[in-house]
Scaffold this motif. Structure first.
Motif, PDB file in Angstrom:
ATOM      1  N   ILE A 161       2.973   0.954   9.160  1.00 55.54           N
ATOM      2  CA  ILE A 161       2.510   1.330   7.807  1.00 55.54           C
ATOM      3  C   ILE A 161       0.987   1.494   7.831  1.00 55.54           C
ATOM      4  O   ILE A 161       0.431   2.433   7.258  1.00 55.54           O
ATOM      5  CB  ILE A 161       2.917   0.251   6.764  1.00 55.54           C
ATOM      6  N   ALA A 162       0.309   0.571   8.514  1.00 54.63           N
ATOM      7  CA  ALA A 162      -1.161   0.637   8.581  1.00 54.63           C
ATOM      8  C   ALA A 162      -1.603   1.946   9.240  1.00 54.63           C
ATOM      9  O   ALA A 162      -2.514   2.622   8.763  1.00 54.63           O
ATOM     10  CB  ALA A 162      -1.707  -0.569   9.353  1.00 54.63           C
ATOM     11  N   VAL A 163      -0.921   2.308  10.322  1.00 59.30           N
ATOM     12  CA  VAL A 163      -1.271   3.541  11.024  1.00 59.30           C
ATOM     13  C   VAL A 163      -1.024   4.755  10.121  1.00 59.30           C
ATOM     14  O   VAL A 163      -1.879   5.627   9.959  1.00 59.30           O
ATOM     15  CB  VAL A 163      -0.469   3.664  12.346  1.00 59.30           C
ATOM     16  N   ALA A 164       0.161   4.772   9.497  1.00 61.77           N
ATOM     17  CA  ALA A 164       0.514   5.937   8.676  1.00 61.77           C
ATOM     18  C   ALA A 164      -0.425   6.078   7.476  1.00 61.77           C
ATOM     19  O   ALA A 164      -0.741   7.183   7.056  1.00 61.77           O
ATOM     20  CB  ALA A 164       1.964   5.817   8.214  1.00 61.77           C
ATOM     21  N   LEU A 165      -0.887   4.954   6.939  1.00 59.47           N
ATOM     22  CA  LEU A 165      -1.797   5.006   5.789  1.00 59.47           C
ATOM     23  C   LEU A 165      -3.245   5.238   6.213  1.00 59.47           C
ATOM     24  O   LEU A 165      -4.099   5.484   5.375  1.00 59.47           O
ATOM     25  CB  LEU A 165      -1.747   3.678   5.026  1.00 59.47           C
ATOM     26  N   GLY A 166      -3.499   5.092   7.497  1.00 59.51           N
ATOM     27  CA  GLY A 166      -4.889   5.165   7.960  1.00 59.51           C
ATOM     28  C   GLY A 166      -5.682   3.966   7.457  1.00 59.51           C
ATOM     29  O   GLY A 166      -6.854   4.091   7.068  1.00 59.51           O
ATOM     30  N   ALA A 167      -5.038   2.791   7.452  1.00 61.52           N
ATOM     31  CA  ALA A 167      -5.694   1.576   6.936  1.00 61.52           C
ATOM     32  C   ALA A 167      -6.841   1.163   7.857  1.00 61.52           C
ATOM     33  O   ALA A 167      -6.918   1.587   9.010  1.00 61.52           O
ATOM     34  CB  ALA A 167      -4.668   0.455   6.838  1.00 61.52           C
ATOM     35  N   ASP A 168      -7.722   0.331   7.311  1.00 56.90           N
ATOM     36  CA  ASP A 168      -8.841  -0.168   8.126  1.00 56.90           C
ATOM     37  C   ASP A 168      -8.369  -1.213   9.121  1.00 56.90           C
ATOM     38  O   ASP A 168      -8.943  -1.373  10.196  1.00 56.90           O
ATOM     39  CB  ASP A 168      -9.916  -0.771   7.219  1.00 56.90           C
ATOM     40  N   GLU A 169      -7.332  -1.951   8.744  1.00 54.81           N
ATOM     41  CA  GLU A 169      -6.911  -3.089   9.577  1.00 54.81           C
ATOM     42  C   GLU A 169      -5.503  -3.503   9.161  1.00 54.81           C
ATOM     43  O   GLU A 169      -5.139  -3.380   8.004  1.00 54.81           O
ATOM     44  CB  GLU A 169      -7.899  -4.219   9.280  1.00 54.81           C
ATOM     45  N   CYS A 170      -4.755  -4.010  10.128  1.00 55.34           N
ATOM     46  CA  CYS A 170      -3.448  -4.590   9.801  1.00 55.34           C
ATOM     47  C   CYS A 170      -3.571  -6.102   9.929  1.00 55.34           C
ATOM     48  O   CYS A 170      -3.833  -6.616  11.014  1.00 55.34           O
ATOM     49  CB  CYS A 170      -2.384  -4.065  10.752  1.00 55.34           C
ATOM     50  N   GLN A 171      -3.399  -6.813   8.838  1.00 56.25           N
ATOM     51  CA  GLN A 171      -3.538  -8.268   8.869  1.00 56.25           C
ATOM     52  C   GLN A 171      -2.154  -8.915   8.940  1.00 56.25           C
ATOM     53  O   GLN A 171      -1.277  -8.628   8.129  1.00 56.25           O
ATOM     54  CB  GLN A 171      -4.277  -8.751   7.612  1.00 56.25           C
TER      55      GLN A 171
END
Ligand code: ADP
Ligand code: ASP
Ligand code: MG
Length: 408
Positions: A161-171
């Motif tokens: 999900i983090a990758v697909a959203l282009g998130a800053d970080e996956c916690q």
């Protein structure tokens, strides 16, 4: 400026509604600091174990489509409750299953791989100020059937999900302060690491450090998504898992152990080219993953062949071996699930000699017999008797001085 974060909470952080509400408070705090958040959740506590036990009570090898339909339900409970807990805290939140979102996986029930994540819906919701709360562990295949990602798979959902959203970080929130030099439950001297390279984390996870599922680390590395492992119980800064440039590294930086494998031996098979393939092909064709492999030196034109598999696959592997033995004119089959694998991992090991012999000496000094050995560029693993695992981990942790930081 606020960040876009994925916050994943594991089952150990959601054992009851009180803990679930504590996780909701962490999300509230993150939002109040100006960040946007997408939440990924595991099932509460040992709910997945309970569901697996239910399936096994009906059939020892349940139909895998129905197995996935069942064991994926734990996550649905968590996300609905979390959405309620967040709206109680005056935040807008909506729960989503993998099906509702479109987390597409391959067909492989029970151990599916994520192929694609549709995030348009999520992006729209986040833009509107809604916190999406997503089921971890689940996916759907191209027939629209529910799949699951293997034990610990919510970590992988979090990263995907983090990758697909282009998130800053996956916690990744869990029940320990981050990634330690070894499992802090096995070794009281385990030291919290501030930083771990993807490469080392891959080896630690593949050797049994269940704090992060192996596939989550692979996915993060491939997509350069930093993972931060944090405690949902304390305010520790946690561990950042990311791509780290070459710098001075301890020879051994971590120890992993696992005790959920079984060792299978087929005796007296002909010592001829192609025999290893004849033994292992039917095993892998049936979807069973083989870990450590040892072929003994042949005697009188026959040899013994030993390998380890996950305990849950041991009886199927044994059945397959019986057939192989018949067709190869081999001898008896032995199965031993009273084993553990202990591995030392470190990038500094590359190009250094004497690490393996030091490891073996430490084990010898502690009267721990080695049953099998396997090595990779930055990892050395031994298979030993299960009841000696804790002793081995502690002795190696002391011998390689993992309780001391390089910088200290
Ligand atoms: P969650 O429910 O949060 O997914 P898991 O039980 O899957 O939690 O993973 C956390 C556990 O991983 C810890 O409680 C710890 O016992 C274990 N663990 C194994 N190796 C390590 C390590 N090197 N560092 C931290 N924890 C580890
Ligand atoms: N609930 C699943 C399990 O227990 C997935 C996870 O916890 O990551 O394996
Ligand atoms: Mg986990």
């Amino acid at each position: 400026m606020g960040k876009l974060l994925v916050q994943k909470f594991g089952g150990t952080s959601l054992v009851d509604t009180k803990r679930l509400e504590a996780a909701a408070d962490i999300i509230v705090k993150t939002i109040s600091e100006g960040n946007s958040v997408a939440v990924v959740l595991s099932a509460m506590g040992v709910e997945t174990d309970r569901l697996i036990d239910l399936a096994k009570a009906i059939h020892p090898e349940p139909n895998l489509r129905e197995y996935d339909a069942l064991v994926s339900t734990g996550e649905q409970i968590s996300v609905a409750l979390m959405a309620m807990a967040l709206s109680k805290r005056n935040l807008k939140a909506k729960s989503y299953t993998a099906y509702q979102l479109g987390i597409q996986t391959n067909k492989r029930h029970g151990r599916a791989r994520i192929l694609d994540v549709k995030v348009e819906k999520l992006k729209k919701q986040i833009k509107k100020g809604v916190i999406p709360v997503i089921t971890g562990f689940q996916g759907m295949n191209d027939e629209g059937d529910i799949t699951t990602l293997g034990r610990g798979g919510s970590d992988t959902t979090g990263v995907a999900i983090a990758v697909a959203l282009g998130a800053d970080e996956c916690q990744i929130f869990t029940d320990v302060d981050g990634v330690f030099t070894t499992d802090p439950r096995i070794c009281s001297k385990a030291r919290l690491l501030n930083q771990v390279s993807f490469e080392e984390m891959l080896e630690l996870s593949s050797a049994g450090a269940k704090v992060l599922q192996l596939r989550a680390v692979e996915y993060a590395r491939k997509n350069k998504m930093p993972i931060r492992v944090l405690s949902s119980f304390s305010e520790s800064p946690g561990t950042l898992v990311e791509e780290i440039e070459e710098m001075e590294r301890p020879v051994v930086s971590g120890i992993s152990s696992l005790d959920n494998e079984a060792k299978l031996t087929i005796r007296g098979v002909p010592d001829l080219p192609g025999v290893a393939a004849k033994i292992l092909s039917p095993i892998s064709d049936s979807g069973i993953e083989v870990d450590v492999i040892v072929q003994n030196i042949g005697a009188e034109n026959t040899t013994d062949f030993t390998f380890t598999v996950d305990q849950k696959d041991a009886s199927s592997a044994e059945e397959i071996l019986k057939n192989t033995s018949k067709s190869l004119g081999g001898g008896s089959i032995e199965m031993d699930d009273d084993i553990a694998k202990v591995s030392i991992v470190g990038r500094g090991m590359r190009g250094q000699s004497g690490i393996a012999s030091k490891m073996f000496q430490v084990l010898a000094d502690n009267e721990i017999n080695i049953l099998m050995i396997t090595t990779s560029e930055i990892k050395i693993s031994v298979v030993i008797q299960k009841d000696l695992m804790k002793k081995a981990v502690n002795a190696l942790h002391d011998a390689f001085q993992l309780d001391k930081s390089l910088k200290a």
